[in-house]
Design a protein around this motif. Structure first.
Motif, PDB file in Angstrom:
ATOM      1  N   LYS A 136       0.835  -1.191   0.000  1.00 13.11           N
ATOM      2  CA  LYS A 136       0.000   0.000   0.000  1.00 13.11           C
ATOM      3  C   LYS A 136       0.876   1.250   0.000  1.00 13.11           C
ATOM      4  CE  LYS A 136      -3.908   1.988   2.417  1.00 13.11           C
ATOM      5  NZ  LYS A 136      -4.832   1.844   3.547  1.00 13.11           N
ATOM      6  N   VAL A 137       0.539   2.197  -0.880  1.00 16.17           N
ATOM      7  CA  VAL A 137       1.254   3.466  -0.977  1.00 16.17           C
ATOM      8  C   VAL A 137       0.228   4.588  -1.112  1.00 16.17           C
ATOM      9  CG1 VAL A 137       3.334   2.498  -2.034  1.00 16.17           C
ATOM     10  CG2 VAL A 137       1.484   3.286  -3.475  1.00 16.17           C
ATOM     11  N   GLY A 138       0.637   5.792  -0.786  1.00 17.51           N
ATOM     12  CA  GLY A 138      -0.207   6.958  -1.012  1.00 17.51           C
ATOM     13  C   GLY A 138      -0.044   7.450  -2.437  1.00 17.51           C
ATOM     14  N   PHE A 139      -0.984   8.314  -2.866  1.00 16.59           N
ATOM     15  CA  PHE A 139      -0.921   8.804  -4.244  1.00 16.59           C
ATOM     16  C   PHE A 139       0.355   9.607  -4.487  1.00 16.59           C
ATOM     17  CE2 PHE A 139      -1.757  12.002  -7.517  1.00 16.59           C
ATOM     18  CZ  PHE A 139      -2.078  11.168  -8.575  1.00 16.59           C
ATOM     19  N   GLY A 140       0.792  10.382  -3.497  1.00 15.35           N
ATOM     20  CA  GLY A 140       2.007  11.180  -3.662  1.00 15.35           C
ATOM     21  C   GLY A 140       3.274  10.354  -3.731  1.00 15.35           C
ATOM     22  N   GLU A 141       3.221   9.113  -3.249  1.00 15.09           N
ATOM     23  CA  GLU A 141       4.405   8.248  -3.241  1.00 15.09           C
ATOM     24  C   GLU A 141       4.553   7.424  -4.510  1.00 15.09           C
ATOM     25  OE1 GLU A 141       4.460   5.755   0.231  1.00 15.09           O
ATOM     26  OE2 GLU A 141       3.432   7.287   1.406  1.00 15.09           O
ATOM     27  N   ILE A 142       3.528   7.400  -5.348  1.00 12.87           N
ATOM     28  CA  ILE A 142       3.539   6.492  -6.506  1.00 12.87           C
ATOM     29  C   ILE A 142       4.688   6.806  -7.448  1.00 12.87           C
ATOM     30  CG2 ILE A 142       2.274   5.809  -8.575  1.00 12.87           C
ATOM     31  CD1 ILE A 142      -0.288   6.089  -6.962  1.00 12.87           C
ATOM     32  N   GLU A 143       4.865   8.068  -7.781  1.00 12.62           N
ATOM     33  CA  GLU A 143       5.910   8.437  -8.738  1.00 12.62           C
ATOM     34  C   GLU A 143       7.295   8.109  -8.198  1.00 12.62           C
ATOM     35  OE1 GLU A 143       7.275  12.208 -11.517  1.00 12.62           O
ATOM     36  OE2 GLU A 143       5.517  12.375 -10.211  1.00 12.62           O
ATOM     37  N   SER A 144       7.548   8.403  -6.934  1.00 15.87           N
ATOM     38  CA  SER A 144       8.873   8.119  -6.371  1.00 15.87           C
ATOM     39  C   SER A 144       9.123   6.615  -6.255  1.00 15.87           C
ATOM     40  CB  SER A 144       9.032   8.790  -5.006  1.00 15.87           C
ATOM     41  OG  SER A 144       8.071   8.280  -4.090  1.00 15.87           O
ATOM     42  N   ARG A 145       8.093   5.842  -5.905  1.00 14.52           N
ATOM     43  CA  ARG A 145       8.270   4.387  -5.800  1.00 14.52           C
ATOM     44  C   ARG A 145       8.516   3.767  -7.170  1.00 14.52           C
ATOM     45  NH1 ARG A 145       6.170   1.981  -0.987  1.00 14.52           N
ATOM     46  NH2 ARG A 145       6.740  -0.006  -1.898  1.00 14.52           N
ATOM     47  N   LEU A 146       7.774   4.226  -8.171  1.00 14.82           N
ATOM     48  CA  LEU A 146       7.981   3.690  -9.522  1.00 14.82           C
ATOM     49  C   LEU A 146       9.348   4.065 -10.064  1.00 14.82           C
ATOM     50  CD1 LEU A 146       4.519   4.217 -11.280  1.00 14.82           C
ATOM     51  CD2 LEU A 146       5.549   2.076 -10.536  1.00 14.82           C
ATOM     52  N   SER A 147       9.783   5.300  -9.820  1.00 15.11           N
ATOM     53  CA  SER A 147      11.101   5.700 -10.319  1.00 15.11           C
ATOM     54  C   SER A 147      12.208   4.926  -9.618  1.00 15.11           C
ATOM     55  CB  SER A 147      11.304   7.200 -10.165  1.00 15.11           C
ATOM     56  OG  SER A 147      11.312   7.555  -8.798  1.00 15.11           O
ATOM     57  N   ALA A 148      12.014   4.580  -8.339  1.00 13.75           N
ATOM     58  CA  ALA A 148      13.009   3.767  -7.635  1.00 13.75           C
ATOM     59  C   ALA A 148      13.088   2.361  -8.229  1.00 13.75           C
ATOM     60  CB  ALA A 148      12.672   3.691  -6.147  1.00 13.75           C
ATOM     61  N   ILE A 149      11.943   1.823  -8.599  1.00 10.33           N
ATOM     62  CA  ILE A 149      11.937   0.486  -9.227  1.00 10.33           C
ATOM     63  C   ILE A 149      12.571   0.551 -10.610  1.00 10.33           C
ATOM     64  CG2 ILE A 149      10.438  -1.328 -10.131  1.00 10.33           C
ATOM     65  CD1 ILE A 149       8.478  -0.676  -7.854  1.00 10.33           C
ATOM     66  N   LEU A 150      12.278   1.617 -11.349  1.00  6.55           N
ATOM     67  CA  LEU A 150      12.773   1.737 -12.723  1.00  6.55           C
ATOM     68  C   LEU A 150      14.272   2.015 -12.790  1.00  6.55           C
ATOM     69  CD1 LEU A 150       9.858   3.793 -14.267  1.00  6.55           C
ATOM     70  CD2 LEU A 150      10.298   1.359 -14.534  1.00  6.55           C
ATOM     71  N   LYS A 151      14.863   2.525 -11.713  1.00  8.09           N
ATOM     72  CA  LYS A 151      16.307   2.783 -11.728  1.00  8.09           C
ATOM     73  C   LYS A 151      17.111   1.498 -11.832  1.00  8.09           C
ATOM     74  CE  LYS A 151      16.428   7.173  -9.343  1.00  8.09           C
ATOM     75  NZ  LYS A 151      16.829   7.885  -8.127  1.00  8.09           N
ATOM     76  N   ASN A 152      16.560   0.411 -11.304  1.00  7.24           N
ATOM     77  CA  ASN A 152      17.234  -0.884 -11.398  1.00  7.24           C
ATOM     78  C   ASN A 152      16.882  -1.487 -12.755  1.00  7.24           C
ATOM     79  OD1 ASN A 152      18.546  -3.259 -10.907  1.00  7.24           O
ATOM     80  ND2 ASN A 152      16.963  -4.091  -9.587  1.00  7.24           N
ATOM     81  N   ASN A 153      17.576  -1.044 -13.805  1.00 10.44           N
ATOM     82  CA  ASN A 153      17.209  -1.454 -15.158  1.00 10.44           C
ATOM     83  C   ASN A 153      18.149  -2.479 -15.777  1.00 10.44           C
ATOM     84  OD1 ASN A 153      19.347   0.234 -15.484  1.00 10.44           O
ATOM     85  ND2 ASN A 153      18.398   1.554 -17.011  1.00 10.44           N
ATOM     86  N   THR A 154      18.946  -3.164 -14.979  1.00 13.34           N
ATOM     87  CA  THR A 154      19.771  -4.254 -15.504  1.00 13.34           C
ATOM     88  C   THR A 154      19.672  -5.450 -14.570  1.00 13.34           C
ATOM     89  OG1 THR A 154      21.726  -3.442 -14.345  1.00 13.34           O
ATOM     90  CG2 THR A 154      21.445  -2.751 -16.640  1.00 13.34           C
ATOM     91  N   THR A 155      19.783  -6.629 -15.146  1.00 15.85           N
ATOM     92  CA  THR A 155      19.803  -7.863 -14.369  1.00 15.85           C
ATOM     93  C   THR A 155      21.237  -8.158 -13.955  1.00 15.85           C
ATOM     94  OG1 THR A 155      20.047  -9.210 -16.364  1.00 15.85           O
ATOM     95  CG2 THR A 155      17.800  -8.784 -15.604  1.00 15.85           C
ATOM     96  N   PRO A 156      21.452  -9.081 -13.017  1.00 16.11           N
ATOM     97  CA  PRO A 156      22.828  -9.400 -12.607  1.00 16.11           C
ATOM     98  C   PRO A 156      23.728  -9.884 -13.745  1.00 16.11           C
ATOM     99  CG  PRO A 156      21.268 -10.281 -11.024  1.00 16.11           C
ATOM    100  CD  PRO A 156      20.464  -9.735 -12.162  1.00 16.11           C
ATOM    101  N   ASP A 157      23.136 -10.483 -14.785  1.00 15.94           N
ATOM    102  CA  ASP A 157      23.963 -10.941 -15.906  1.00 15.94           C
ATOM    103  C   ASP A 157      24.147  -9.864 -16.980  1.00 15.94           C
ATOM    104  OD1 ASP A 157      21.351 -11.043 -16.735  1.00 15.94           O
ATOM    105  OD2 ASP A 157      21.489 -13.020 -17.661  1.00 15.94           O
TER     106      ASP A 157
END
Length: 139
Positions: free
Chosen positions: A76-97
Motif C-alpha cells: 500500500k502506498v499513497g498517491f504522492g508516493e507512486i511516482e517516487s516508488r515507480l522511479s526507484a523500481i525503474l532505476k534498477n534497469n539491468t539484471t545481474p547478468d
C-alpha cells in the motif's frame, strides 16, 4: 482298454483390455508433450560484435481500489508516493547478468473511479517513460 489322452490347451493371451491401456498411454503422452516447451532442435548460434542485447520484460502491478487505495506490487502506498516508488523500481534497469530490463506498469483500476483518476496514473507512467497497460474485463 482305450486310454484317453489329455487334450492340450491352447495358450492364449487375453488382449481385450490392451486397447484401453494403449489409449490411456497415448492420451497421457499427448497431454504431457503439449506442456513441455519444444526444444527439439539445438542449434549453435553465430556470434556478432554488433548485436543488441534483448530486454527482459518485468511487470509492475499498480492497483487502485474503488475508495482510492493505491498498491504497488501488493504494498500500500499513497498517491504522492507512486511516482517516487515507480522511479526507484525503474532505476534498477539491468539484471545481474547484464541484460537490460524493460518495465511495464499493469494498471488495475476499479470501474467506479473517475476517468481523471486513471489518467493521472497514466500521466505518471508517461513522465517516467514507462509503458502503462490498463486491465479491463472482457464482456
Amino acid at each position: 482298454m482305450k486310454i484317453e489322452r489329455r487334450k492340450t490347451g491352447i495358450a492364449e493371451v487375453y488382449t481385450a483390455s490392451l486397447n484401453d491401456i494403449m489409449f490411456f498411454l497415448l492420451l497421457f503422452f499427448l497431454i504431457i508433450s503439449t506442456m513441455v516447451t519444444p526444444m527439439a532442435l539445438k542449434v549453435l548460434l553465430p556470434h556478432s560484435s554488433t548485436a543488441e542485447q534483448v530486454a527482459v520484460k518485468k511487470n509492475i502491478m499498480l492497483v487502485v481500489t474503488g475508495d482510492r487505495q493505491y498498491y504497488i506490487d501488493d504494498q500500500k502506498v499513497g498517491f504522492g508516493e507512486i511516482e517516487s516508488r515507480l522511479s526507484a523500481i525503474l532505476k534498477n534497469n539491468t539484471t545481474p547478468d547484464g541484460k537490460a530490463v524493460e518495465y511495464v506498469v499493469l494498471l488495475q483500476a476499479d470501474k467506479s473511479l473517475n476517468v481523471q483518476d486513471v489518467i493521472d496514473l497514466v500521466d505518471i507512467g508517461n513522465k517516467l517513460h514507462v509503458k502503462t497497460l490498463l486491465f479491463v474485463d472482457k464482456t
